[in-house]
Design a protein around this motif. Structure first.
Motif, PDB file in Angstrom:
ATOM      1  N   SER A  99       4.226  -6.299 -17.261  1.00  0.00           N
ATOM      2  CA  SER A  99       5.571  -6.532 -16.754  1.00  0.00           C
ATOM      3  C   SER A  99       6.003  -7.974 -16.953  1.00  0.00           C
ATOM      4  CB  SER A  99       5.601  -6.194 -15.250  1.00  0.00           C
ATOM      5  OG  SER A  99       6.853  -6.498 -14.669  1.00  0.00           O
ATOM      6  N   GLY A 100       7.279  -8.143 -17.184  1.00  0.00           N
ATOM      7  CA  GLY A 100       7.864  -9.465 -17.233  1.00  0.00           C
ATOM      8  C   GLY A 100       8.079 -10.037 -15.841  1.00  0.00           C
ATOM      9  N   LEU A 101       7.970  -9.193 -14.826  1.00  0.00           N
ATOM     10  CA  LEU A 101       8.090  -9.610 -13.429  1.00  0.00           C
ATOM     11  C   LEU A 101       6.742  -9.411 -12.738  1.00  0.00           C
ATOM     12  CD1 LEU A 101      11.489  -7.873 -12.549  1.00  0.00           C
ATOM     13  CD2 LEU A 101      11.109 -10.318 -12.948  1.00  0.00           C
ATOM     14  N   PRO A 102       6.414 -10.244 -11.769  1.00  0.00           N
ATOM     15  CA  PRO A 102       5.139 -10.075 -11.058  1.00  0.00           C
ATOM     16  C   PRO A 102       5.176  -8.808 -10.202  1.00  0.00           C
ATOM     17  CG  PRO A 102       6.456 -11.774 -10.008  1.00  0.00           C
ATOM     18  CD  PRO A 102       7.183 -11.384 -11.269  1.00  0.00           C
ATOM     19  N   LEU A 103       4.062  -8.099 -10.158  1.00  0.00           N
ATOM     20  CA  LEU A 103       3.985  -6.840  -9.419  1.00  0.00           C
ATOM     21  C   LEU A 103       3.017  -6.993  -8.254  1.00  0.00           C
ATOM     22  CD1 LEU A 103       3.702  -4.429 -12.487  1.00  0.00           C
ATOM     23  CD2 LEU A 103       5.777  -5.073 -11.230  1.00  0.00           C
ATOM     24  N   ASP A 104       3.555  -7.199  -7.082  1.00  0.00           N
ATOM     25  CA  ASP A 104       2.742  -7.351  -5.889  1.00  0.00           C
ATOM     26  C   ASP A 104       2.550  -5.969  -5.282  1.00  0.00           C
ATOM     27  OD1 ASP A 104       1.369  -8.354  -3.714  1.00  0.00           O
ATOM     28  OD2 ASP A 104       3.196  -8.969  -2.655  1.00  0.00           O
ATOM     29  N   HIS A 105       1.356  -5.384  -5.492  1.00  0.00           N
ATOM     30  CA  HIS A 105       1.083  -4.038  -4.989  1.00  0.00           C
ATOM     31  C   HIS A 105      -0.413  -3.891  -4.768  1.00  0.00           C
ATOM     32  CE1 HIS A 105       1.046   0.343  -4.695  1.00  0.00           C
ATOM     33  NE2 HIS A 105       2.363   0.268  -4.535  1.00  0.00           N
ATOM     34  N   ALA A 106      -0.788  -3.259  -3.666  1.00  0.00           N
ATOM     35  CA  ALA A 106      -2.200  -3.095  -3.315  1.00  0.00           C
ATOM     36  C   ALA A 106      -2.971  -2.260  -4.341  1.00  0.00           C
ATOM     37  CB  ALA A 106      -2.321  -2.457  -1.932  1.00  0.00           C
ATOM     38  N   ALA A 107      -2.283  -1.432  -5.112  1.00  0.00           N
ATOM     39  CA  ALA A 107      -2.958  -0.585  -6.097  1.00  0.00           C
ATOM     40  C   ALA A 107      -3.278  -1.322  -7.397  1.00  0.00           C
ATOM     41  CB  ALA A 107      -2.109   0.643  -6.407  1.00  0.00           C
ATOM     42  N   PHE A 108      -2.830  -2.563  -7.522  1.00  0.00           N
ATOM     43  CA  PHE A 108      -3.040  -3.314  -8.760  1.00  0.00           C
ATOM     44  C   PHE A 108      -4.032  -4.451  -8.564  1.00  0.00           C
ATOM     45  CE2 PHE A 108       1.561  -2.176  -9.912  1.00  0.00           C
ATOM     46  CZ  PHE A 108       1.165  -1.106 -10.695  1.00  0.00           C
ATOM     47  N   THR A 109      -4.854  -4.647  -9.575  1.00  0.00           N
ATOM     48  CA  THR A 109      -5.685  -5.832  -9.643  1.00  0.00           C
ATOM     49  C   THR A 109      -5.302  -6.569 -10.922  1.00  0.00           C
ATOM     50  OG1 THR A 109      -7.947  -6.671  -9.528  1.00  0.00           O
ATOM     51  CG2 THR A 109      -7.619  -4.669 -10.802  1.00  0.00           C
ATOM     52  N   PRO A 110      -5.192  -7.880 -10.857  1.00  0.00           N
ATOM     53  CA  PRO A 110      -4.832  -8.618 -12.076  1.00  0.00           C
ATOM     54  C   PRO A 110      -5.849  -8.364 -13.193  1.00  0.00           C
ATOM     55  CG  PRO A 110      -4.620 -10.021 -10.169  1.00  0.00           C
ATOM     56  CD  PRO A 110      -5.309  -8.765  -9.698  1.00  0.00           C
ATOM     57  N   PHE A 111      -5.347  -8.252 -14.387  1.00  0.00           N
ATOM     58  CA  PHE A 111      -6.134  -8.015 -15.593  1.00  0.00           C
ATOM     59  C   PHE A 111      -6.182  -9.346 -16.330  1.00  0.00           C
ATOM     60  CE2 PHE A 111      -7.530  -4.412 -18.164  1.00  0.00           C
ATOM     61  CZ  PHE A 111      -7.542  -4.911 -19.451  1.00  0.00           C
ATOM     62  N   PRO A 112      -7.307  -9.715 -16.913  1.00  0.00           N
ATOM     63  CA  PRO A 112      -7.369 -11.016 -17.600  1.00  0.00           C
ATOM     64  C   PRO A 112      -6.326 -11.146 -18.714  1.00  0.00           C
ATOM     65  CG  PRO A 112      -9.555 -10.033 -17.410  1.00  0.00           C
ATOM     66  CD  PRO A 112      -8.571  -8.980 -16.980  1.00  0.00           C
ATOM     67  N   GLN A 113      -5.647 -12.265 -18.715  1.00  0.00           N
ATOM     68  CA  GLN A 113      -4.649 -12.552 -19.745  1.00  0.00           C
ATOM     69  C   GLN A 113      -5.350 -12.928 -21.050  1.00  0.00           C
ATOM     70  OE1 GLN A 113      -1.348 -12.427 -19.560  1.00  0.00           O
ATOM     71  NE2 GLN A 113      -0.821 -12.588 -17.424  1.00  0.00           N
ATOM     72  N   PRO A 114      -4.783 -12.565 -22.181  1.00  0.00           N
ATOM     73  CA  PRO A 114      -5.345 -13.035 -23.458  1.00  0.00           C
ATOM     74  C   PRO A 114      -5.209 -14.553 -23.578  1.00  0.00           C
ATOM     75  CG  PRO A 114      -3.617 -11.390 -23.818  1.00  0.00           C
ATOM     76  CD  PRO A 114      -3.637 -11.696 -22.358  1.00  0.00           C
ATOM     77  N   ASP A 115      -6.080 -15.139 -24.355  1.00  0.00           N
ATOM     78  CA  ASP A 115      -5.992 -16.574 -24.614  1.00  0.00           C
ATOM     79  C   ASP A 115      -4.611 -16.919 -25.151  1.00  0.00           C
ATOM     80  OD1 ASP A 115      -8.604 -16.939 -23.852  1.00  0.00           O
ATOM     81  OD2 ASP A 115      -9.396 -16.868 -25.895  1.00  0.00           O
ATOM     82  N   GLY A 116      -4.098 -18.030 -24.682  1.00  0.00           N
ATOM     83  CA  GLY A 116      -2.823 -18.530 -25.173  1.00  0.00           C
ATOM     84  C   GLY A 116      -1.608 -18.057 -24.402  1.00  0.00           C
ATOM     85  N   VAL A 117      -1.774 -17.086 -23.493  1.00  0.00           N
ATOM     86  CA  VAL A 117      -0.638 -16.624 -22.695  1.00  0.00           C
ATOM     87  C   VAL A 117      -0.571 -17.494 -21.441  1.00  0.00           C
ATOM     88  CG1 VAL A 117       0.362 -14.724 -21.377  1.00  0.00           C
ATOM     89  CG2 VAL A 117      -0.758 -14.265 -23.567  1.00  0.00           C
ATOM     90  N   PRO A 118       0.506 -18.257 -21.283  1.00  0.00           N
ATOM     91  CA  PRO A 118       0.607 -19.138 -20.115  1.00  0.00           C
ATOM     92  C   PRO A 118       0.630 -18.339 -18.807  1.00  0.00           C
ATOM     93  CG  PRO A 118       2.303 -19.655 -21.738  1.00  0.00           C
ATOM     94  CD  PRO A 118       1.660 -18.372 -22.169  1.00  0.00           C
ATOM     95  N   GLU A 119      -0.076 -18.825 -17.820  1.00  0.00           N
ATOM     96  CA  GLU A 119      -0.091 -18.195 -16.498  1.00  0.00           C
ATOM     97  C   GLU A 119       1.342 -18.083 -15.965  1.00  0.00           C
ATOM     98  OE1 GLU A 119      -2.045 -16.163 -13.696  1.00  0.00           O
ATOM     99  OE2 GLU A 119      -3.052 -17.172 -15.358  1.00  0.00           O
TER     100      GLU A 119
END
Length: 159
Positions: free
Chosen positions: A130-150
């Motif tokens: 998503s282009g927007l942050p998804l704050d939801h208990a069912a989601f865990t952050p997935f590692p970003q690929p190298d070079g993608v700014p936080e």
């Protein structure tokens, strides 16, 4: 940063993330849901990355003359919040949403329904991008690929 540079950074992040997760998505059961067809650039990229997957695209407007557009059976037209209801079955392998506007007040309204909608659509182990942050208990952050700014684009796994 200029709006042009911000746009370029967003598209690079989007492409790099989709490329990085493609193999994972290929191994998952389920369709791909593209929320916000727009001009179809991302849809076209997803078709190349995931040729064996059904990709269902959603947009509020009909664009019949568009080059990168799914067949009618895989194109859902109308307000996404309403038209996605039949797909909230926990079976999607990937849900990608690029429907942010860059206007914090409008995006705040979208964020009242988007995280839960994406969580309900995804299968366990499915991926939310998503282009927007998804704050939801069912989601865990997935590692970003190298070079993608936080904070430039967001990637999650459905628990």
């Amino acid at each position: 940063m200029s709006r042009l540079d911000s746009f370029i950074r967003r598209l690079l992040a989007q492409r790099d993330i989709l490329n990085a997760i493609a193999e994972d998505v290929r191994r998952l059961e389920g369709d791909v849901l593209e929320l916000g067809l727009g001009n179809g650039r991302t849809y076209d990229h997803l078709r190349e990355l995931l040729p064996a997957k059904r990709i269902v695209a959603f947009d509020r407007d009909e664009r019949r003359d568009q080059v990168s557009r799914p067949d009618d059976a895989d194109m859902v037209v109308g307000e996404i919040q309403a038209t996605i209801a039949p797909y909230l079955n926990g079976k999607a392998a990937l849900v990608h949403a690029d429907i942010g506007t860059g206007h914090p007040d409008r995006d705040a309204v979208t964020l009242t329904w988007l995280p839960d909608t994406m969580a309900k659509a995804l299968a366990t182990g499915g991926i939310a991008v998503s282009g927007l942050p998804l704050d939801h208990a069912a989601f865990t952050p997935f590692p970003q690929p190298d070079g993608v700014p936080e904070g430039r684009y967001f990637l999650y796994r459905r628990l």
